[in-house]
Scaffold this motif. Structure first.
Motif, PDB file in Angstrom:
ATOM      1  N   VAL A 142      -7.013 -24.819 -12.143  1.00  0.00           N
ATOM      2  CA  VAL A 142      -6.108 -25.120 -10.828  1.00  0.00           C
ATOM      3  C   VAL A 142      -7.342 -25.191  -9.737  1.00  0.00           C
ATOM      4  O   VAL A 142      -8.024 -24.187  -9.493  1.00  0.00           O
ATOM      5  N   VAL A 143      -7.073 -26.085  -8.520  1.00  0.00           N
ATOM      6  CA  VAL A 143      -7.783 -25.808  -7.579  1.00  0.00           C
ATOM      7  C   VAL A 143      -6.834 -25.805  -6.223  1.00  0.00           C
ATOM      8  O   VAL A 143      -5.936 -26.244  -6.115  1.00  0.00           O
ATOM      9  N   GLU A 144      -7.201 -24.656  -5.408  1.00  0.00           N
ATOM     10  CA  GLU A 144      -6.558 -24.483  -4.167  1.00  0.00           C
ATOM     11  C   GLU A 144      -7.372 -24.879  -3.111  1.00  0.00           C
ATOM     12  O   GLU A 144      -8.479 -24.297  -2.874  1.00  0.00           O
ATOM     13  N   ILE A 145      -6.954 -25.615  -2.393  1.00  0.00           N
ATOM     14  CA  ILE A 145      -7.735 -26.299  -1.271  1.00  0.00           C
ATOM     15  C   ILE A 145      -7.452 -25.242  -0.048  1.00  0.00           C
ATOM     16  O   ILE A 145      -6.429 -25.146   0.549  1.00  0.00           O
ATOM     17  N   ALA A 146      -8.785 -25.061   0.681  1.00  0.00           N
ATOM     18  CA  ALA A 146      -8.437 -24.153   1.964  1.00  0.00           C
ATOM     19  C   ALA A 146      -7.793 -23.048   1.705  1.00  0.00           C
ATOM     20  O   ALA A 146      -6.816 -23.015   2.451  1.00  0.00           O
ATOM     21  N   PRO A 147      -7.998 -21.962   0.944  1.00  0.00           N
ATOM     22  CA  PRO A 147      -7.084 -20.774   0.794  1.00  0.00           C
ATOM     23  C   PRO A 147      -6.828 -19.909   1.785  1.00  0.00           C
ATOM     24  O   PRO A 147      -6.062 -19.134   1.849  1.00  0.00           O
ATOM     25  N   GLY A 148      -7.935 -20.077   2.975  1.00  0.00           N
ATOM     26  CA  GLY A 148      -7.680 -19.318   4.072  1.00  0.00           C
ATOM     27  C   GLY A 148      -7.864 -17.784   3.776  1.00  0.00           C
ATOM     28  O   GLY A 148      -8.464 -17.350   3.342  1.00  0.00           O
ATOM     29  N   GLY A 149      -6.497 -16.954   4.107  1.00  0.00           N
ATOM     30  CA  GLY A 149      -6.673 -15.909   4.055  1.00  0.00           C
ATOM     31  C   GLY A 149      -6.236 -15.237   2.670  1.00  0.00           C
ATOM     32  O   GLY A 149      -6.327 -14.071   2.251  1.00  0.00           O
ATOM     33  N   GLY A 150      -6.213 -16.313   1.724  1.00  0.00           N
ATOM     34  CA  GLY A 150      -5.697 -16.027   0.255  1.00  0.00           C
ATOM     35  C   GLY A 150      -4.470 -15.761  -0.062  1.00  0.00           C
ATOM     36  O   GLY A 150      -4.186 -14.998  -0.920  1.00  0.00           O
ATOM     37  N   TRP A 151      -3.469 -16.071   0.660  1.00  0.00           N
ATOM     38  CA  TRP A 151      -2.022 -15.701   0.334  1.00  0.00           C
ATOM     39  C   TRP A 151      -1.743 -16.187  -0.935  1.00  0.00           C
ATOM     40  O   TRP A 151      -1.228 -15.536  -1.871  1.00  0.00           O
ATOM     41  N   TYR A 152      -1.805 -17.349  -1.290  1.00  0.00           N
ATOM     42  CA  TYR A 152      -1.516 -17.932  -2.588  1.00  0.00           C
ATOM     43  C   TYR A 152      -2.512 -17.374  -3.636  1.00  0.00           C
ATOM     44  O   TYR A 152      -2.176 -17.327  -4.904  1.00  0.00           O
ATOM     45  N   THR A 153      -3.766 -17.380  -3.184  1.00  0.00           N
ATOM     46  CA  THR A 153      -4.835 -16.804  -4.203  1.00  0.00           C
ATOM     47  C   THR A 153      -4.405 -15.581  -4.748  1.00  0.00           C
ATOM     48  O   THR A 153      -4.584 -15.352  -5.964  1.00  0.00           O
TER      49      THR A 153
END
Length: 271
Positions: free
Chosen positions: A69-80
């Protein structure tokens, strides 16, 4: 007797297949449920599940713990925080984030904060960060390696040119038949993009058009993350609503009653 044996064997095989399917589905749900309930997630982040519907959203995109899976621009990592433990030990997670160029700006500082977060808990030990540069060709993951590429509430940041390039990068990272999952603040169809491009919302029709141009087909859409209370016409754009509440105490109860933004949820498949 032979007929009875054959029927018995067939029944056992069918039962075995059904049991195996049930077990696999149960394992998938269990890993995701454990990730959602994990102590590494703050109460503040968990409280947003009622607006972001992560379990239903990932299920809609076809998420499985053995995927790449690739998460684009995770930011603060909420979905990470959800993806990393759900994939750990069985799949792979790439976080395609802004690179640290050594400058004191939003992009570099965002990367540093994310790296610190990932280093602070072993639940993130298998996450691999790659470099995503908006509006420029980026290698999100090794070519043809990903089963699923995800972007959550990001497209409005990059405009049409940036989204066009992003979708091309996603297509390169995905396997044939791989899925691009998009969740984005939805601009009403009667709202003009040029006049409202700084609102934080993006036109759904444009997302579909740009994805198709990059070699995707729209497989399905969902209203999982819809909010009919959101008119998208707010003084400070989407940031007027929670969780940002940019107006502070002014009309706070009004915007809390609306809740988080109306969002499109689109599933695209690489041709």
């Amino acid at each position: 007797m032979t007929i009875i044996k054959s029927l018995t064997t067939a029944s056992l095989l069918t039962f075995g297949i059904l049991a195996s399917s049930y077990t696999t589905a149960h394992v998938h749900a269990d890993k995701l449920t454990q990730a959602l309930a994990g102590e590494h997630r703050s109460d503040k982040n968990k409280a947003r599940d009622i607006y972001r519907h992560p379990e239903k959203t990932l299920a809609f995109f076809g998420f499985k713990p053995e995927m790449t899976v690739v998460e684009i621009a995770p930011g603060g990592g909420w979905y990470t925080e959800i993806l990393a433990p759900a994939l750990k030990g069985s799949g792979k997670l790439y976080g395609a984030h802004y690179p640290d160029t050594g400058e004191d700006n939003y992009y570099s500082n965002s990367r540093k904060r994310l790296e610190k977060k990932l280093a602070g808990n072993p639940v993130f030990s298998e996450v691999e960060l790659t470099n995503f540069v908006p509006k420029k060709a980026s290698v999100l993951a090794p070519a043809g390696s990903a089963d699923l590429v995800l972007t959550f509430r990001n497209l409005h940041n990059w405009g049409h040119e940036g989204v066009e390039q992003l979708f091309k990068d996603a297509a390169k990272a995905l396997k044939a038949g791989g899925v691009l999952g998009v969740v984005e603040h939805r601009m009403p169809a009667d709202m003009e993009w040029e006049k409202n491009k700084r609102s934080g919302y993006f036109p759904q029709a444009d997302v579909v058009k740009l994805a198709k141009a990059a070699g995707f087909k729209l497989a399905a859409s969902s209203e999982i993350n819809a909010n009919p209370k959101d008119t998208a016409d707010h003084p400070k754009g989407v940031w007027t609503l929670p969780p940002v509440l940019r107006l502070g105490e002014k009309d706070k109860e009004k915007y809390l009653a609306i809740g988080e933004s109306d969002r499109m949820t689109l599933k695209f498949v690489k041709k």
